[in-house]
Design an enzyme around this catalytic site. Structure first.
Site, short mmCIF file in Angstrom:
data_model
loop_
_atom_site.label_atom_id
_atom_site.label_comp_id
_atom_site.label_asym_id
_atom_site.label_seq_id
_atom_site.Cartn_x
_atom_site.Cartn_y
_atom_site.Cartn_z
CG ASP A 260 -37.18 18.19 3.51
OD1 ASP A 260 -36.07 18.67 3.19
OD2 ASP A 260 -37.08 17.27 4.41
CG ASN B 7 -41.14 9.74 12.42
OD1 ASN B 7 -40.04 10.11 11.61
ND2 ASN B 7 -41.81 10.91 12.42
CG HIS C 157 -39.20 12.08 8.84
ND1 HIS C 157 -39.51 12.76 9.64
CD2 HIS C 157 -37.72 12.54 8.55
CE1 HIS C 157 -38.55 13.74 10.25
NE2 HIS C 157 -37.54 13.43 9.43
CD GLU D 259 -43.14 13.45 9.84
OE1 GLU D 259 -42.45 12.54 10.14
OE2 GLU D 259 -43.38 14.73 10.70
C1 GLP Z 1 -35.51 16.51 9.00
C2 GLP Z 1 -35.51 16.62 7.64
C3 GLP Z 1 -34.99 15.24 6.99
C4 GLP Z 1 -33.82 14.78 7.47
C5 GLP Z 1 -33.96 14.70 9.21
C6 GLP Z 1 -32.82 14.22 10.06
O1 GLP Z 1 -36.70 16.26 9.73
N1 GLP Z 1 -36.65 16.89 7.06
O2 GLP Z 1 -34.58 15.34 5.72
O3 GLP Z 1 -33.35 13.55 7.09
O4 GLP Z 1 -34.56 15.79 9.57
O5 GLP Z 1 -32.08 15.26 10.67
P1 GLP Z 1 -30.81 14.97 11.39
O6 GLP Z 1 -29.85 14.63 10.34
O7 GLP Z 1 -30.70 16.52 11.91
O8 GLP Z 1 -31.00 14.25 12.48
#
Ligand code: GLP
Length: 231
Positions: free
Chosen positions: A65, A133, A135, A140
């Protein structure tokens, strides 16, 4: 789905690296995620690649993403994160890196990434994180099982947790993620424990996009003790 629990973030990352290295041999297409969770994994991959113990020669990559719209040099961009934390440290051929071009208009951004995926996908080994959440990527809550690469609006929760002013993103869909041969999902810390519980033990629903992984044939959740505390 397989679950591996390690004592802390470092051991979780070491375990994820071990699985990644094993699976790299048979995968020519690698799927990368961003976020803080894979930081140490990416630094292990970087070190092992610099030491000549693993190689990305002949391999291609897709990223899950990117914010939309955003330039690749912007401090918040996932492209920049990947450059700094991984791409510049490994021997992957630059032309083999597939990344959403987030500067085009919406249709063109989606069309280009879909085209690249149809040409060079699906992913062999996919690294995943998980949002608070539930995702995955930027799929989402409310995402459909057959959702494809698309532009999405971020939830208020994601915007505030990611401390971003961006409100949209381009993401691979649940469909493409589920097409990966092998998925390694990493999660660390108590703040992820609720979404991990819902993903692993809850019913399979678009309200918790990570729960779709229960139906994937080769997914391993690599957790630290805190993230696994409600299992
Ligand atoms: C973002 C990304 C996800 C990722 C998530 C968790 O929203 N789009 O791909 O898994 O954050 O991030 P973190 O590892 O910083 O908790």
């Amino acid at each position: 789905m397989k679950i591996i629990v390690r004592d802390n973030y470092k051991e979780m990352s070491q375990e994820a690296f071990r699985l990644f290295r094993e699976s790299l041999r048979d995968s020519s297409v690698i799927g990368f995620a961003t976020g803080s969770t894979p930081n140490l994994l990416y630094s292990m991959i970087s070190n092992e690649c610099r030491a000549g113990n693993i190689s990305f020669k002949g391999k291609s990559s897709f990223n899950l993403d990117e914010y939309y719209p955003i330039s690749r040099g912007s401090p918040e961009s996932y492209r920049r994160y990947m450059e700094e934390n991984l791409f510049r440290n490994i021997d992957i051929n630059r032309d083999m890196i597939n990344f959403p071009d987030s500067m085009m208009d919406e249709d063109e951004t989606v069309r280009r990434y879909l085209d690249a995926y149809r040409r060079s996908g699906p992913v062999g080994t996919q690294i995943l994180g998980i949002g608070h959440n539930g995702h995955i990527g930027f799929n989402e809550p409310g995402s459909a099982r057959d959702s494809e690469i698309r532009i999405v609006r971020l939830s208020e929760d994601t915007i505030s947790r990611n401390k971003t002013r961006m409100s949209m993103a381009v993401t691979m869909g649940i469909k493409e993620i589920m097409e990966s041969t092998r998925i390694i999902l990493l999660a660390s810390g108590t703040e992820k424990s609720e979404s991990i519980k819902r993903a692993v033990k809850g019913r399979v629903t678009g309200d918790v996009p990570a729960s779709f992984l229960q139906e994937h044939e080769n997914t391993t959740f690599v957790l630290d003790r805190e993230a696994a505390r409600l299992l």
